[in-house]
Design an enzyme around this catalytic site. Structure first.
Site, PDB file in Angstrom:
ATOM      1  N   LYS A  15       0.822  -1.221   0.000  1.00 54.50           N
ATOM      2  CA  LYS A  15       0.000   0.000   0.000  1.00 54.50           C
ATOM      3  C   LYS A  15       0.854   1.269   0.000  1.00 54.50           C
ATOM      4  CE  LYS A  15      -2.391  -0.528   3.775  1.00 54.50           C
ATOM      5  NZ  LYS A  15      -1.742  -1.751   4.262  1.00 54.50           N
ATOM      6  N   ARG A  86      -9.683   1.245   9.398  1.00 63.13           N
ATOM      7  CA  ARG A  86      -9.189  -0.054   9.881  1.00 63.13           C
ATOM      8  C   ARG A  86     -10.304  -0.952  10.365  1.00 63.13           C
ATOM      9  NH1 ARG A  86      -3.159   0.071  11.833  1.00 63.13           N
ATOM     10  NH2 ARG A  86      -2.454   1.598  10.355  1.00 63.13           N
ATOM     11  N   ARG A 120      12.364  -8.732   5.334  1.00 64.44           N
ATOM     12  CA  ARG A 120      12.846  -7.351   5.388  1.00 64.44           C
ATOM     13  C   ARG A 120      14.031  -7.248   6.340  1.00 64.44           C
ATOM     14  NH1 ARG A 120       8.559  -2.656   6.500  1.00 64.44           N
ATOM     15  NH2 ARG A 120       8.142  -3.966   8.313  1.00 64.44           N
ATOM     16  N   ARG A 153      13.989  -6.497  12.225  1.00 62.79           N
ATOM     17  CA  ARG A 153      13.297  -5.825  13.323  1.00 62.79           C
ATOM     18  C   ARG A 153      12.371  -6.814  14.034  1.00 62.79           C
ATOM     19  NH1 ARG A 153      10.806  -0.611  10.550  1.00 62.79           N
ATOM     20  NH2 ARG A 153       9.077  -2.053  10.732  1.00 62.79           N
ATOM     21  N   ARG A 164       0.131  -9.814  13.211  1.00 61.69           N
ATOM     22  CA  ARG A 164      -0.323  -8.597  12.517  1.00 61.69           C
ATOM     23  C   ARG A 164      -1.358  -8.949  11.443  1.00 61.69           C
ATOM     24  NH1 ARG A 164       5.023  -6.018  10.381  1.00 61.69           N
ATOM     25  NH2 ARG A 164       3.668  -4.499   9.394  1.00 61.69           N
TER      26      ARG A 164
END
Length: 208
Positions: A15, A86, A120, A153, A164
């Site tokens: 997004k 959301r 990532r 991370r 998530r």
């Protein structure tokens, strides 16, 4: 009059990338909940200020987020909205305050989202972003820019990523269904290259 675009998708669907490109291509404001909250963190409302919640590490309540987003949209000629609504009550509020020209959903499989998010890596020194599969550094574990160590991370570990995604499905899936039921949702396959996805998304916006 600028276009009013809503971009929906799970964490890792792309997004942010697509919103930035749309904003440039169509001269729109890129409105994200996080940016809007940071820009208005001292805005006084009957629910307090965003700063109070952010500094306490608490979720900013819907009513306050709604007011901040309304303020951001009100001052934008055209916008691409990313990361809001959301949940269903936010979606209903959005309908009350603005008309949308296009609602686009970036459809990406769960397995692909997990791959993207857990791959990532971030430089511990300069913050540059890499991906072990899609944009690896020249030397594994070392930043091309400054030679710093690349780290994963905490919120990119598989356990956190799956949580998530679970939260997204629970809260935001009903928003996707809401727009689908209204017949305004356009689904775009989000698994192509960023350029392929952008071609499709920008086509939808251009026709809106």
């Amino acid at each position: 009059m600028g276009k009013h675009v809503l971009l929906l998708g799970a964490p890792g669907a792309g997004k942010g990338t697509q919103s930035k490109r749309l904003a440039e291509e169509f001269d729109l404001e890129h409105v994200t909940t996080g940016d809007a909250l940071r820009a208005n963190k001292d805005m006084e409302t009957e629910y307090g200020t965003p700063r109070e919640y952010m500094e306490a590490g608490e979720l900013v309540p819907d009513e306050l987020v709604n007011e901040i987003v309304a303020e951001a949209l009100d001052s934008a000629d055209g916008y691409v909205l990313d990361g809001y609504p959301r949940n269903l009550s936010q979606a209903e509020y959005l309908t009350e305050i603005t008309d949308l020209d296009a609602v686009v959903y970036l459809d990406v499989s769960e397995a692909e989202l997990v791959d993207r998010l857990t791959g990532r890596r971030v430089c511990s020194e300069c913050g540059a972003n890499y991906h072990v599969e899609f944009s690896p550094p020249e030397e594994a574990g070392v930043c091309d820019d400054c030679g710093g160590d690349l780290i994963q991370r905490d919120d990119d570990t598989e356990e956190t990523v799956r949580e998530r995604l679970r939260v997204f499905h629970e809260n935001t899936e009903p928003v996707v269904e809401h727009y689908r039921d209204e017949g305004v949702l356009v689904e775009v396959d989000g698994e192509g290259t960023p350029d392929e996805v952008f071609d499709e998304v920008s086509g939808v916006v251009a026709d809106a």
